[in-house]
Design a protein around this motif. Structure first.
Motif, mmCIF file in Angstrom:
data_model
loop_
_atom_site.group_PDB
_atom_site.id
_atom_site.type_symbol
_atom_site.label_atom_id
_atom_site.label_comp_id
_atom_site.label_asym_id
_atom_site.label_seq_id
_atom_site.Cartn_x
_atom_site.Cartn_y
_atom_site.Cartn_z
ATOM 1 N N MET A 10 0.830 -1.195 0.000
ATOM 2 C CA MET A 10 0.000 0.000 0.000
ATOM 3 C C MET A 10 0.870 1.252 0.000
ATOM 4 S SD MET A 10 -2.899 1.249 2.748
ATOM 5 C CE MET A 10 -1.657 1.798 3.921
ATOM 6 N N LYS A 11 0.611 2.140 -0.937
ATOM 7 C CA LYS A 11 1.350 3.400 -0.980
ATOM 8 C C LYS A 11 0.761 4.400 0.003
ATOM 9 C CE LYS A 11 3.191 3.205 -5.685
ATOM 10 N NZ LYS A 11 3.334 3.924 -6.969
ATOM 11 N N ILE A 12 1.644 5.164 0.644
ATOM 12 C CA ILE A 12 1.221 6.218 1.558
ATOM 13 C C ILE A 12 0.932 7.466 0.727
ATOM 14 C CG2 ILE A 12 1.886 7.620 3.540
ATOM 15 C CD1 ILE A 12 3.819 5.302 4.288
ATOM 16 N N SER A 13 -0.213 8.083 0.942
ATOM 17 C CA SER A 13 -0.645 9.187 0.087
ATOM 18 C C SER A 13 0.229 10.424 0.269
ATOM 19 C CB SER A 13 -2.104 9.551 0.389
ATOM 20 O OG SER A 13 -2.189 10.297 1.600
ATOM 21 N N GLU A 14 0.171 11.305 -0.736
ATOM 22 C CA GLU A 14 0.954 12.542 -0.700
ATOM 23 C C GLU A 14 0.482 13.482 0.407
ATOM 24 O OE1 GLU A 14 1.039 14.392 -4.511
ATOM 25 O OE2 GLU A 14 2.051 12.705 -5.487
ATOM 26 N N SER A 15 -0.781 13.389 0.786
ATOM 27 C CA SER A 15 -1.284 14.260 1.848
ATOM 28 C C SER A 15 -1.013 13.689 3.242
ATOM 29 C CB SER A 15 -2.791 14.497 1.680
ATOM 30 O OG SER A 15 -3.510 13.282 1.791
ATOM 31 N N ASP A 16 -0.815 12.369 3.343
ATOM 32 C CA ASP A 16 -0.500 11.760 4.637
ATOM 33 C C ASP A 16 0.979 11.901 4.970
ATOM 34 O OD1 ASP A 16 -3.093 11.045 5.144
ATOM 35 O OD2 ASP A 16 -2.879 8.965 4.499
ATOM 36 N N LEU A 17 1.830 11.766 3.994
ATOM 37 C CA LEU A 17 3.272 11.931 4.183
ATOM 38 C C LEU A 17 3.765 12.936 3.148
ATOM 39 C CD1 LEU A 17 5.885 11.044 5.641
ATOM 40 C CD2 LEU A 17 6.180 9.328 3.833
ATOM 41 N N ILE A 18 4.032 14.148 3.613
ATOM 42 C CA ILE A 18 4.412 15.224 2.698
ATOM 43 C C ILE A 18 5.927 15.247 2.535
ATOM 44 C CG2 ILE A 18 4.285 17.711 2.263
ATOM 45 C CD1 ILE A 18 1.849 17.725 4.202
ATOM 46 N N ILE A 19 6.370 15.165 1.298
ATOM 47 C CA ILE A 19 7.790 15.186 0.965
ATOM 48 C C ILE A 19 8.072 16.446 0.150
ATOM 49 C CG2 ILE A 19 9.664 13.982 -0.241
ATOM 50 C CD1 ILE A 19 8.128 11.359 0.290
ATOM 51 N N ASN A 20 9.081 17.182 0.567
ATOM 52 C CA ASN A 20 9.441 18.423 -0.112
ATOM 53 C C ASN A 20 10.006 18.149 -1.505
ATOM 54 O OD1 ASN A 20 8.764 20.052 2.172
ATOM 55 N ND2 ASN A 20 10.720 19.480 3.118
ATOM 56 N N PRO A 21 10.017 19.146 -2.391
ATOM 57 C CA PRO A 21 10.537 18.942 -3.755
ATOM 58 C C PRO A 21 11.966 18.414 -3.800
ATOM 59 C CG PRO A 21 9.305 20.994 -3.648
ATOM 60 C CD PRO A 21 9.400 20.490 -2.246
ATOM 61 N N ASP A 22 12.782 18.727 -2.768
ATOM 62 C CA ASP A 22 14.165 18.247 -2.773
ATOM 63 C C ASP A 22 14.299 16.842 -2.197
ATOM 64 O OD1 ASP A 22 13.728 18.685 -0.083
ATOM 65 O OD2 ASP A 22 15.513 19.921 0.239
ATOM 66 N N GLY A 23 13.166 16.189 -1.893
ATOM 67 C CA GLY A 23 13.208 14.822 -1.366
ATOM 68 C C GLY A 23 13.289 14.740 0.142
ATOM 69 N N SER A 24 13.282 15.887 0.825
ATOM 70 C CA SER A 24 13.326 15.894 2.293
ATOM 71 C C SER A 24 11.920 15.823 2.873
ATOM 72 C CB SER A 24 14.041 17.151 2.795
ATOM 73 O OG SER A 24 13.296 18.314 2.468
ATOM 74 N N ILE A 25 11.848 15.402 4.130
ATOM 75 C CA ILE A 25 10.545 15.312 4.784
ATOM 76 C C ILE A 25 10.068 16.690 5.210
ATOM 77 C CG2 ILE A 25 11.282 14.911 7.175
ATOM 78 C CD1 ILE A 25 9.143 12.463 6.925
#
Length: 286
Positions: A1-16
């Motif tokens: 199961m993939k974690i959604s973009e709204s549940d785990l937000i990752i910055n454009p540079d790949g950082s949390i």
């Protein structure tokens, strides 16, 4: 199961999102401090600092103590920030950011809090370095997570709930320290139950101008006994750290620099010296 973009937000540079860290930035041993300025007070003792990053109140330095890689990270104040820090630390080591899936091989971090605290027992002097055997939360954080507790934790929690039962809306939660960390980092230190409050003033029994809804809160706290257990000190993060560490499968220990005696109405004249002693003790033992 993939974690959604709204549940785990990752910055454009790949950082949390909040911590602004990349997965490779986190060491297996993490020291947390509340005050962002205290991060440098820890890392100045590192033999080598690889990098420094920061966003908002979350400042991170990662480097080496001898051959051991260590991260020191500021959380800010309160268990609301602990919720952010611990979920994001866990995601950094246990979620594949490219696939957004949980990694097959789980990694458990060793997390040691170095924080300041006030003693609620008259025989604990200012300057004491104390290890929290349990974190007792008076905040609402764990209303939102499913937590499994041991029989020992349940028995002690039942005694605590009975003691504080007349407070009504306050529903304490309780979690023990990591046994491995308390036997190593916390060895030979005084120990006790640490209360985590959702504020600094009335929630910790302080009286300035606003009236307290719970009179004689410190007396209520320091009168609790259950076999050999008693409440020793009061602060704002430990219970959230212990509970979320257990939920997520990490090892956690809180080391408290006692700066105040709440029963004697005293505050240390050398708080920085006491905190420095706690920092040196932890770094020597990790």
């Amino acid at each position: 199961m993939k974690i959604s973009e709204s549940d785990l937000i990752i910055n454009p540079d790949g950082s949390i999102y909040h911590l602004n860290l990349l997965p490779e930035d986190v060491a297996d041993t993490v020291i947390t401090v509340g005050d962002p300025d205290r991060v440098g007070e820890v890392s100045k003792y590192f033999d080598k600092v690889d990098y420094k990053k920061g966003k908002r109140e979350f400042i991170t330095h990662t480097g080496y103590v001898g051959s051991k890689r260590v991260t020191v990270l500021s959380t800010g104040i309160g268990t609301d920030n602990i919720d952010i820090v611990f979920n994001e630390l866990d995601a950094l080591v246990n979620v594949d950011f490219k696939t957004r899936e949980i990694k097959p091989n789980f990694k458990s971090l060793n997390i040691i809090r170095i924080g300041t605290s006030g003693a609620v027992q008259p025989d604990i002097p200012m300057g004491t370095i104390l290890a929290s055997s349990y974190g007792l939360g008076m905040d609402a954080l764990m209303n939102y997570y499913i937590q499994e507790i041991s029989e020992d934790e349940k028995s002690l929690k039942d005694d605590i709930s009975a003691h504080f039962g007349h407070l009504g809306a306050i529903k304490p939660y309780l979690t023990g320290a990591s046994s491995s960390l308390i036997d190593t980092i916390g060895k030979d230190l005084p120990k006790g139950i640490t209360i985590t409050a959702p504020g600094f003033y009335a929630p910790q029994g302080r009286l300035v101008r606003a009236k307290n809804a719970v009179p004689d809160f410190i007396k209520l706290i320091n009168s609790f006994r259950s076999n050999q257990h008693r409440i020793t000190n009061l602060e704002m993060e430990t219970a959230g750290i212990y509970a979320l560490a257990k939920v997520l499968g990490h090892q956690a220990l809180s080391i408290n620099a006692i700066l105040a005696s709440r029963v004697n109405f005293e505050f240390s004249k050398e708080p920085n010296k006491i905190v420095e002693s706690a920092i040196k003790l932890v770094l020597e033992r990790i």
